[in-house]
Enzyme design. Structure first.
Site, PDB file in Angstrom:
ATOM      1  N   HIS A  82       0.939  -1.280   0.067  1.00 21.28           N
ATOM      2  CA  HIS A  82      -0.033   0.030   0.263  1.00 21.28           C
ATOM      3  C   HIS A  82       0.922   1.265  -0.142  1.00 21.28           C
ATOM      4  O   HIS A  82       1.906   1.158  -0.209  1.00 21.28           O
ATOM      5  CB  HIS A  82      -1.129  -0.114   1.197  1.00 21.28           C
ATOM      6  CG  HIS A  82      -0.350  -0.174   2.427  1.00 21.28           C
ATOM      7  ND1 HIS A  82      -0.056   0.640   3.332  1.00 21.28           N
ATOM      8  CD2 HIS A  82      -0.089  -1.285   3.204  1.00 21.28           C
ATOM      9  CE1 HIS A  82       0.705   0.440   4.314  1.00 21.28           C
ATOM     10  NE2 HIS A  82       0.504  -0.853   4.620  1.00 21.28           N
ATOM     11  N   HIS A 132      -6.481   8.159   6.148  1.00 22.18           N
ATOM     12  CA  HIS A 132      -5.764   9.227   6.801  1.00 22.18           C
ATOM     13  C   HIS A 132      -6.858  10.182   7.499  1.00 22.18           C
ATOM     14  O   HIS A 132      -6.500  10.741   8.529  1.00 22.18           O
ATOM     15  CB  HIS A 132      -5.247  10.153   5.587  1.00 22.18           C
ATOM     16  CG  HIS A 132      -3.788   9.348   5.182  1.00 22.18           C
ATOM     17  ND1 HIS A 132      -3.460   9.786   3.832  1.00 22.18           N
ATOM     18  CD2 HIS A 132      -2.889   8.838   5.786  1.00 22.18           C
ATOM     19  CE1 HIS A 132      -2.200   9.001   3.647  1.00 22.18           C
ATOM     20  NE2 HIS A 132      -1.895   8.530   5.055  1.00 22.18           N
ATOM     21  N   CYS A 160      17.715  11.752  27.486  1.00 24.80           N
ATOM     22  CA  CYS A 160      16.370  12.357  26.742  1.00 24.80           C
ATOM     23  C   CYS A 160      16.107  11.537  25.503  1.00 24.80           C
ATOM     24  O   CYS A 160      15.437  12.256  24.652  1.00 24.80           O
ATOM     25  CB  CYS A 160      16.380  13.967  26.442  1.00 24.80           C
ATOM     26  SG  CYS A 160      18.087  14.423  25.421  1.00 24.80           S
ATOM     27  N   HIS A 196     -16.812 -15.647  36.821  1.00 22.97           N
ATOM     28  CA  HIS A 196     -15.307 -15.652  36.672  1.00 22.97           C
ATOM     29  C   HIS A 196     -14.797 -15.556  35.249  1.00 22.97           C
ATOM     30  O   HIS A 196     -15.798 -15.892  34.191  1.00 22.97           O
ATOM     31  CB  HIS A 196     -14.956 -16.860  37.348  1.00 22.97           C
ATOM     32  CG  HIS A 196     -15.822 -18.036  37.208  1.00 22.97           C
ATOM     33  ND1 HIS A 196     -16.833 -18.422  37.846  1.00 22.97           N
ATOM     34  CD2 HIS A 196     -15.329 -19.183  36.417  1.00 22.97           C
ATOM     35  CE1 HIS A 196     -17.322 -19.578  37.328  1.00 22.97           C
ATOM     36  NE2 HIS A 196     -16.451 -19.828  36.561  1.00 22.97           N
TER      37      HIS A 196
END
Length: 838
Positions: free
Chosen positions: A16, A303, A616, A752
């Site tokens: 795709h 999208h 970071c 349960h």
């Protein structure tokens, strides 16, 4: 002679747009032709065209051939083979993890109430009620536009001018958008617009002299749309909307195109229902009035729906026929998490979903509670948990997610897409707003990290064969001293409004820091001489991204106030392994003892000289590696804001000494695999959660039916952080009820389940305000329910053991009476805990 290789296509979703775009980008880097052939159906394509590639209808495991001409044959062959067989499957697996899960189970209340409901694919979580707005334009790409046909040359010029204008608009919107998902969609539309196969098809149509530019664009779009629509892959058919959108925008710019879709007006809180909706139309909607979205034909990977999820809009997709069954103005309830739409809900359905909304609010509170936790270990050591941001607009969400500061503000992102850098006044205003909005929290601003993968149009940076090992970051500061000095003056001025700190990127040796400090000193002097208010004592730090810097921390500490490890770059530079190259991806393992030893050296040397150290990179957000970071002694962890709540929650369970012992073991290991095994053993050795806690008990349950009881028990599990999704627990409880009733008499039920949805074995308890009819043969109602939920990974005998012990105790009057008269949740926990104990 052409080089070629054959392979079975590895992606379950087929070829795709996303993987085709990556193949096209890679193919464009090589001279000569790159051809793709699907050997199953005989369709061939130019691998330098996305539309041409996706038109081959390549499916999972189709036998394919790639042929490469030109001088770069062998090199291109290796690169494309690695991309297709190694990198693409990893990228697609990550994308699949982000897609919403399908839920087959419909809430039992809808069946019992015989409610009218529509089921589709869950495309955006959330529960909303609102009035329907039906949008029903023509579904086809559009009729061939009318208009006078000029010469082929004039029509081609009109097409190219419209294409350039639309490309500029898409590029501008992409560069200006603070939303990463929106930027990705706009980039995909640019790829379609600039696709050379699309342009070639338009030129081919125009060369015949029978059509104008607008008609040629429509016909070219229809050509590729029809090819995708004929695909066996639903995923590829979803890309039809993108081609339709680009075609519509392009014909509108050419003029003489078909009439645009009617305007979508949302005048009150609304749920929009449409056959499909192009991303550009979605972005134009009034966000204050859009409550939810139902699309008849779009798939969850369209999208438009990706944008929905990014903006928190509940959505459902893939519900054929719904457009003709709903009318504007009708009330509807949308359950985006389950993919359900219920028009005109009954009072009982409405009550069920009111309770669901309350559960959603509790779930949000749980996340906020995690976000509000202090960054502290179980033994009381404080570690600052900060956010990485690239735009000031991200600050509010960072605080909401629990950030205690900003550990990395990437200022270079402010330069991208600009034809000129921002001047001192613009930067001062921006940094001042940032500092003022911090509310006293620290903000670490990284000076411009340009070069490498961040070229700028207004800087004539020379092409480099390996830009990541070339002129980037601080290495460019001497050459572009005016640009850097403007930023430094702006930061010094803004620091007067709040606690800003300055951090220098990519320094490898002390001289680079010394030169930067000279620029900073001149900036202070200039401001002082001009009488401009500023803060002269701003802290200066540096990133540790280069191994040489990591080995010089003891010397660099003489020049800076703090350090922050950029783990992504440091890792790839340590192992000389490009993190984007799948052939060497395995070397980029942050668990490797060599990397851990380097990190240990950085932290120890910095602490010995009174400097604090943060991290970071991606490593900081990985909760599986958190015990290592705690044991190494980092003072600050900075990450994407969305990762903060889970990191904080996990941090408070970790004991510092245990983590330090783990690190001592890890640095003595010989491989990342061994460290991984040590991490697994560490996690397994943590204390098991108690089977029942007060959070799993409600002594004043207002549930009125069995439906509501199972709903409430599932919600308790989610609120206690014992399950990811309450809907999965509820469905598993019903599957057990459908097999046999869990009412055992004596006014007690013991629902349960054993399911992967359970994180740890749990017992929940409800005591009802009013007895509830259960489906007992005796018809006896129940006034309390004891639920047992265990993970599917655990042995079945564990479930049977707990169930048997509970059942044996529940037949005793004394035990039941104790539960019925327990004054508080703690008393229930003691009674049930003793009943199931060994």
């Amino acid at each position: 002679m052409a080089c070629e290789f054959e392979f079975a296509f590895p992606l379950p979703q087929g070829l795709h747009a996303r993987p085709a775009g990556l193949i096209q980008e890679k193919a464009e880097t090589f001279a000569g032709d790159v051809a793709w052939e699907n050997l199953r159906n005989g369709l061939a394509a130019d691998a330098k065209s996305v539309l041409s590639l996706v038109s081959t209808d390549t499916q999972f495991r189709d036998l394919c051939r790639v042929s490469i001409g030109g001088t770069a044959g062998e090199e291109a062959l290796r690169a494309l083979r690695a991309l297709i067989l190694d990198e693409l499957p990893r990228i697609e697996a990550q994308a699949a993890e982000a897609a919403p899960a399908l839920v087959d189970d419909v809430p039992r209340i809808l069946i019992l109430e015989r409610a009218v409901y529509f089921q589709g694919a869950p495309a955006g979580p959330g529960i909303v009620r609102g009035r329907i707005v039906v949008h029903d334009p023509a579904a086809a790409l559009g009729e061939e536009p009318d208009g006078t046909v000029r010469s082929p040359h004039e029509e081609i010029e009109a097409f190219l001018a419209a294409m350039e204008a639309l490309d500029g608009d898409l590029r501008r919107r992409r560069d200006e958008s603070p939303d990463g998902t929106e930027r990705a969609v706009l980039a995909a539309h640019r790829a379609i617009l600039r696709d050379r196969a699309f342009e070639a098809k338009v030129r081919e149509i125009l060369s015949g002299g029978r059509h104008g530019a607008a008609a040629a664009v429509t016909l070219a779009g229809r050509h590729y749309g029809d090819l995708l629509q004929a695909s066996r892959s639903a995923y590829l058919r979803e890309r039809m909307a993108d081609i339709r959108d680009v075609t519509r925008q392009l014909t509108a710019r050419i003029g003489g195109g078909a009439a645009p879709d009617p305007e979508i007006r949302l005048e009150r809180p609304s749920i929009l229902v449409a056959e499909d909706l192009p991303p550009s139309r979605f972005l134009a909607l009034d966000r204050t009035m859009l409550r939810g979205l139902i699309l008849e034909k779009a798939g969850v990977t369209s999208h438009t729906l990706i944008l929905c999820r990014a903006r928190g809009v509940p959505a459902m997709a893939g519900c054929p026929g719904i457009l003709g069954k709903l009318r504007t103005g009708e009330e509807i309830l949308l359950d985006g998490g389950r993919g359900l739409a219920v028009p005109a809900p009954s009072p009982k359905v409405g009550r069920y979903y009111e309770r669901e909304e309350a559960a959603e609010q509790r779930r949000a509170l749980l996340r906020r509670a995690k976000a509000g936790l202090p960054g502290r270990t179980a033994d009381g050591r404080t570690i600052e948990i900060a956010a990485n941001i690239g735009d000031p607009s991200e600050l509010a969400s960072a605080w909401a997610e629990g950030a205690e500061g900003v550990g990395l503000f990437r200022t270079e992102l402010l330069l991208l897409g600009r034809q000129a850098p921002p001047d001192e006044e613009e930067q001062t205003a921006l940094y001042s707003r940032l500092a003022a909005a911090a509310g006293g929290r620290p903000i670490i601003v990284r000076t411009f990290d340009i070069g490498g993968d961040k070229p700028l149009p207004f800087l004539a940076l020379p092409a480099e064969s390996n830009p990541f090992l070339g002129c980037r970051g601080v290495r460019l500061y001497e050459q572009y001293a005016d640009l850097v000095s403007v930023q430094l003056r702006a930061l010094l001025r803004a620091a007067a409004a709040g606690p800003l700190k300055i951090m220098v990127p990519m320094a490898a040796v002390a001289d680079e820091i010394v030169r930067t400090k000279e620029l900073l000193a001149r900036a202070r002097a200039d401001l002082a001489a001009a009488g401009v208010p500023h803060r002269p004592d701003v802290e200066l730090g540096m990133m540790i991204e280069v191994p040489s810097a990591a080995l010089l921390v003891d010397r660099l500490a003489d020049h800076v106030d703090f350090f922050s490890v950029g783990s992504n770059d440091l890792l790839q530079y340590l192992f000389a392994a490009d993190r984007g190259n799948p052939a060497v991806r395995a070397l980029n393992d942050p668990r490797h003892p060599a990397f851990l030893r380097l990190l240990q050296s950085v932290v120890d040397e910095a602490h010995a000289r009174g400097r604090w150290v943060g991290i970071c990179g991606e490593m900081a957000a990985d909760v599986r590696l958190l015990p290592l970071l705690v044991g190494l002694g980092f003072d600050e962890l900075s990450m994407a804001a969305s990762s903060i709540p889970e990191v904080k929650a996990r941090l408070r369970t970790l004991d510092g000494e245990a983590c330090r012992a783990l690190v001592r073991t890890a640095v003595r290991s010989s491989s990342g695999r061994e460290v991984g095994e040590a991490l697994e053993a560490f996690a397994a050795g943590r204390a098991r959660e108690a089977l029942i806690t007060p959070a799993l008990v409600n002594l004043r349950s207002g549930s009125r039916s069995k439906v509501e009881v199972l709903q409430e028990l599932a919600a308790l599990m989610e609120a206690a952080d014992r399950a990811e999704r309450r809907a999965d627990i509820e469905a598993a409880l019903w599957r057990r009820e459908d097999t046999f009733s869990t009412g055992i008499g004596f006014g007690v039920a013991i629902p349960h389940c054993q399911t992967p949805a359970v994180r740890s074995a749990s017992i929940g308890f409800l005591r009802f305000d009013e007895p509830i009819p259960w489906d007992l043969g005796t018809g006896q109602p129940v006034d309390m329910a004891v639920m047992l939920a265990v993970p599917a990974a655990g042995p079945s005998r564990e479930s049977l053991k707990y169930l048997a012990r509970l059942s044996r105790r529940l037949v005793h009057d004394e035990f039941r009476d104790g539960l019925r008269t327990a004054p508080d949740a703690a008393a229930v926990v003691r009674l049930i805990g003793a009943a199931v104990a060994d």
